[in-house]
Design an enzyme around this catalytic site. Sequence first.
Site, PDB file in Angstrom:
ATOM      1  N   SER A  15       0.966  -1.433   0.079  1.00 32.32           N
ATOM      2  CA  SER A  15       0.059  -0.066   0.060  1.00 32.32           C
ATOM      3  C   SER A  15       0.710   1.499   0.052  1.00 32.32           C
ATOM      4  O   SER A  15       0.342   2.364  -0.250  1.00 32.32           O
ATOM      5  CB  SER A  15      -1.045  -0.061   1.160  1.00 32.32           C
ATOM      6  OG  SER A  15      -0.005   0.006   2.316  1.00 32.32           O
ATOM      7  N   ARG A  16       2.200   1.102   0.360  1.00 31.34           N
ATOM      8  CA  ARG A  16       2.914   2.394   0.446  1.00 31.34           C
ATOM      9  C   ARG A  16       4.313   2.052   0.044  1.00 31.34           C
ATOM     10  O   ARG A  16       4.832   1.143  -0.070  1.00 31.34           O
ATOM     11  CB  ARG A  16       2.977   2.852   1.682  1.00 31.34           C
ATOM     12  CG  ARG A  16       1.735   3.343   2.433  1.00 31.34           C
ATOM     13  CD  ARG A  16       1.842   3.906   3.594  1.00 31.34           C
ATOM     14  NE  ARG A  16       2.155   3.159   4.824  1.00 31.34           N
ATOM     15  CZ  ARG A  16       2.853   3.229   6.068  1.00 31.34           C
ATOM     16  NH1 ARG A  16       3.153   4.575   6.372  1.00 31.34           N
ATOM     17  NH2 ARG A  16       3.035   2.201   6.867  1.00 31.34           N
ATOM     18  N   ASN A  93       7.588  -8.087   0.645  1.00 30.43           N
ATOM     19  CA  ASN A  93       8.059  -6.602   0.402  1.00 30.43           C
ATOM     20  C   ASN A  93       8.044  -6.122   1.854  1.00 30.43           C
ATOM     21  O   ASN A  93       8.882  -5.229   2.371  1.00 30.43           O
ATOM     22  CB  ASN A  93       7.514  -5.835  -0.378  1.00 30.43           C
ATOM     23  CG  ASN A  93       7.721  -4.512  -0.135  1.00 30.43           C
ATOM     24  OD1 ASN A  93       8.786  -3.885  -0.416  1.00 30.43           O
ATOM     25  ND2 ASN A  93       6.749  -3.827   0.379  1.00 30.43           N
ATOM     26  N   SER A 145      17.712  -5.865   1.725  1.00 25.87           N
ATOM     27  CA  SER A 145      18.258  -4.533   1.873  1.00 25.87           C
ATOM     28  C   SER A 145      19.786  -4.708   1.777  1.00 25.87           C
ATOM     29  O   SER A 145      20.415  -5.768   2.037  1.00 25.87           O
ATOM     30  CB  SER A 145      17.822  -4.132   3.341  1.00 25.87           C
ATOM     31  OG  SER A 145      18.636  -2.848   3.666  1.00 25.87           O
ATOM     32  N   TYR A 158      17.491  -5.549  12.167  1.00 25.34           N
ATOM     33  CA  TYR A 158      16.895  -5.248  10.748  1.00 25.34           C
ATOM     34  C   TYR A 158      18.009  -6.061   9.864  1.00 25.34           C
ATOM     35  O   TYR A 158      17.583  -6.517   8.853  1.00 25.34           O
ATOM     36  CB  TYR A 158      16.883  -3.909  10.524  1.00 25.34           C
ATOM     37  CG  TYR A 158      16.236  -3.583   9.214  1.00 25.34           C
ATOM     38  CD1 TYR A 158      15.052  -3.877   8.745  1.00 25.34           C
ATOM     39  CD2 TYR A 158      17.169  -2.907   7.995  1.00 25.34           C
ATOM     40  CE1 TYR A 158      14.708  -3.363   7.415  1.00 25.34           C
ATOM     41  CE2 TYR A 158      16.824  -2.610   6.688  1.00 25.34           C
ATOM     42  CZ  TYR A 158      15.416  -3.004   6.457  1.00 25.34           C
ATOM     43  OH  TYR A 158      14.817  -2.632   5.223  1.00 25.34           O
ATOM     44  N   ALA A 160      20.032  -8.579  10.550  1.00 24.69           N
ATOM     45  CA  ALA A 160      19.968 -10.007  10.780  1.00 24.69           C
ATOM     46  C   ALA A 160      18.803 -10.363   9.891  1.00 24.69           C
ATOM     47  O   ALA A 160      18.810 -11.460   9.256  1.00 24.69           O
ATOM     48  CB  ALA A 160      19.774  -9.987  12.225  1.00 24.69           C
ATOM     49  N   LYS A 162      17.101  -9.331   7.366  1.00 22.55           N
ATOM     50  CA  LYS A 162      17.490  -9.265   5.834  1.00 22.55           C
ATOM     51  C   LYS A 162      18.694  -9.881   5.295  1.00 22.55           C
ATOM     52  O   LYS A 162      18.519 -10.808   4.318  1.00 22.55           O
ATOM     53  CB  LYS A 162      17.932  -7.686   5.576  1.00 22.55           C
ATOM     54  CG  LYS A 162      16.675  -6.634   5.823  1.00 22.55           C
ATOM     55  CD  LYS A 162      15.499  -7.035   5.071  1.00 22.55           C
ATOM     56  CE  LYS A 162      14.446  -6.223   5.077  1.00 22.55           C
ATOM     57  NZ  LYS A 162      13.067  -6.677   4.400  1.00 22.55           N
ATOM     58  N   ILE A 191      16.288   4.504  -0.678  1.00 19.77           N
ATOM     59  CA  ILE A 191      15.186   4.770  -1.820  1.00 19.77           C
ATOM     60  C   ILE A 191      14.418   5.919  -1.374  1.00 19.77           C
ATOM     61  O   ILE A 191      14.024   6.227  -0.243  1.00 19.77           O
ATOM     62  CB  ILE A 191      14.048   3.413  -2.062  1.00 19.77           C
ATOM     63  CG1 ILE A 191      14.980   2.389  -2.011  1.00 19.77           C
ATOM     64  CG2 ILE A 191      13.193   3.723  -2.911  1.00 19.77           C
ATOM     65  CD1 ILE A 191      15.847   2.167  -3.158  1.00 19.77           C
TER      66      ILE A 191
END
Length: 251
Positions: A15-16, A93, A145, A158, A160, A162, A191
């Site tokens: 959605s975003r 995602n 990432s 985070y 770990a 990814k 991004i």
Amino acid sequence: MSDLKGKKIFVTGGSRGIGSSIVKILAKKGATVAFTYSSREDSAAQLLSELLSLDSGAGHFYLQMDLAKEESVKSVVEQVLTKFIDIDGVVNNAGITKDGLLLRMKTEDFDSVIQTNLRGGFLVTKGFLKPMLKARKGSIVNITSVIGQTGNAGQANYAASKAGTEAFSKSIALEVASRNIRVNCIAPGFIATEMTQTLSEDVRKQILSKIPLERIAEPEEVAYAAAFLLSDESKYMTGQTLSVNGGMYMG
């Protein structure tokens, strides 16, 4: 160019941000897309309205899902397969961050990021794998990432999650390759999303100094990579990670 006409694709966190761009690009390339949101139904409804304006006859739809809850994931998988019957592609995602230096990081903040980002991707992948195996086709794309490749102070949880997703993807790619199912990753760098738009000018300059291409990427540049990996143009690629990072990490 990455024709997806007739393909049915499921996108989490659509959605975003990057997810929204992925959903739009997939729909523009002819796919029918089901996507999820976590808490912002207004964003999901607005996106669906945009998709339907592109093709009023398309069967796009969205669902609410909590990746940290197994029953929520199972329910969404069942609803998607009821509407789609079969599935051609999945994009994992959705994800969260709860940053903090390790000595100050709460155990629940470490656990929740792993639970959502890594375990959640496992649940979604497992849920859709059975129909893919039966059909002997499918493409799974996991959004990781650059942080999972380089590490980053204050983001141990985070990073770990990814890095774990990359290793998970390679293992699953080996398990299902004989059934013509492919599993690949995309590792974005910085991004242009709501999060990066709030950065101070000094922080932005620090980031740009680390990027050889000297700019922050647009979400569409990740979305086009996803469309490629979901298309038949990449049918000899599996267990790979496409780095969309402007050159800030060349592994």
